[in-house]
Scaffold this motif. Structure first.
Motif, PDB file in Angstrom:
ATOM      1  N   CYS A 121      47.827  44.674  23.818  1.00 48.35           N
ATOM      2  CA  CYS A 121      46.971  45.903  23.225  1.00 48.35           C
ATOM      3  C   CYS A 121      45.529  45.265  22.454  1.00 48.35           C
ATOM      4  CB  CYS A 121      47.396  46.734  22.085  1.00 48.35           C
ATOM      5  SG  CYS A 121      46.386  47.557  21.032  1.00 48.35           S
ATOM      6  N   ASP A 170      43.715  45.966  20.086  1.00 44.81           N
ATOM      7  CA  ASP A 170      43.647  46.550  18.913  1.00 44.81           C
ATOM      8  C   ASP A 170      44.665  45.722  17.714  1.00 44.81           C
ATOM      9  OD1 ASP A 170      42.300  47.653  16.650  1.00 44.81           O
ATOM     10  OD2 ASP A 170      42.477  49.392  17.329  1.00 44.81           O
ATOM     11  N   CYS A 171      45.714  46.085  18.377  1.00 42.30           N
ATOM     12  CA  CYS A 171      46.996  45.577  17.190  1.00 42.30           C
ATOM     13  C   CYS A 171      47.406  44.358  17.881  1.00 42.30           C
ATOM     14  CB  CYS A 171      47.966  46.622  16.832  1.00 42.30           C
ATOM     15  SG  CYS A 171      48.968  47.081  18.559  1.00 42.30           S
ATOM     16  N   CYS A 208      47.353  50.055  23.278  1.00 42.30           N
ATOM     17  CA  CYS A 208      48.663  50.609  23.186  1.00 42.30           C
ATOM     18  C   CYS A 208      48.762  52.112  22.867  1.00 42.30           C
ATOM     19  CB  CYS A 208      49.634  50.095  22.371  1.00 42.30           C
ATOM     20  SG  CYS A 208      49.309  50.131  20.627  1.00 42.30           S
ATOM     21  N   CYS A 256      47.465  52.839  19.099  1.00 40.20           N
ATOM     22  CA  CYS A 256      45.905  52.645  18.973  1.00 40.20           C
ATOM     23  C   CYS A 256      45.178  53.597  19.616  1.00 40.20           C
ATOM     24  CB  CYS A 256      45.886  51.281  19.401  1.00 40.20           C
ATOM     25  SG  CYS A 256      46.601  50.215  18.386  1.00 40.20           S
TER      26      CYS A 256
END
Ligand SMILES: [Zn+2]
Length: 115
Positions: free
Chosen positions: A84, A86-87, A105, A108
């Protein structure tokens, strides 16, 4: 993600890419047909240009998909596929099977969509 899974997704993405490239080719050829049949034809000009706009929209969307596929293929090369953006967590294989070009994911993506 193991090497076998990566190569499965690579094949999936390459097949998807080929499908889009083929359909762009078809779209272009259809576009050509419009130009040639237009000459001396009694086809309504307004509806004809509308149809041409649809063709352009389609190929724009397809071009975006191609970019997404190339990004995903690059990630496979870098062994970064399925992470992912983002995270930094793992994107589930189920999600990638449905959307192999996913860069987020499910958590997110849901967060992003609800914004
Ligand atoms: Zn995430």
């Amino acid at each position: 993600m193991n090497a076998k899974e990566l190569s499965t997704f690579k094949e999936l993405l390459l097949a998807k890419k080929e499908t889009i490239l083929k359909s762009i080719k078809n779209t272009k050829e259809e576009g050509k047909d419009y130009t040639t049949t237009e000459v001396g034809d009694s086809v309504d000009i307004a509806s004809n240009s509308y149809e041409r706009e649809v063709l352009f929209e389609l190929s724009d969307n397809e071009r975006k998909q191609l970019v997404d596929i190339d990004i995903a293929l690059k990630k496979i090369e870098d062994k970064d596929f399925g992470t992912c953006e983002d995270c930094g967590g793992k994107i589930s294989v189920e999600r990638l099977e449905a959307v192999p070009t996913a860069t987020l994911c499910i958590n997110c993506q849901t967060k992003k969509d609800s914004k």
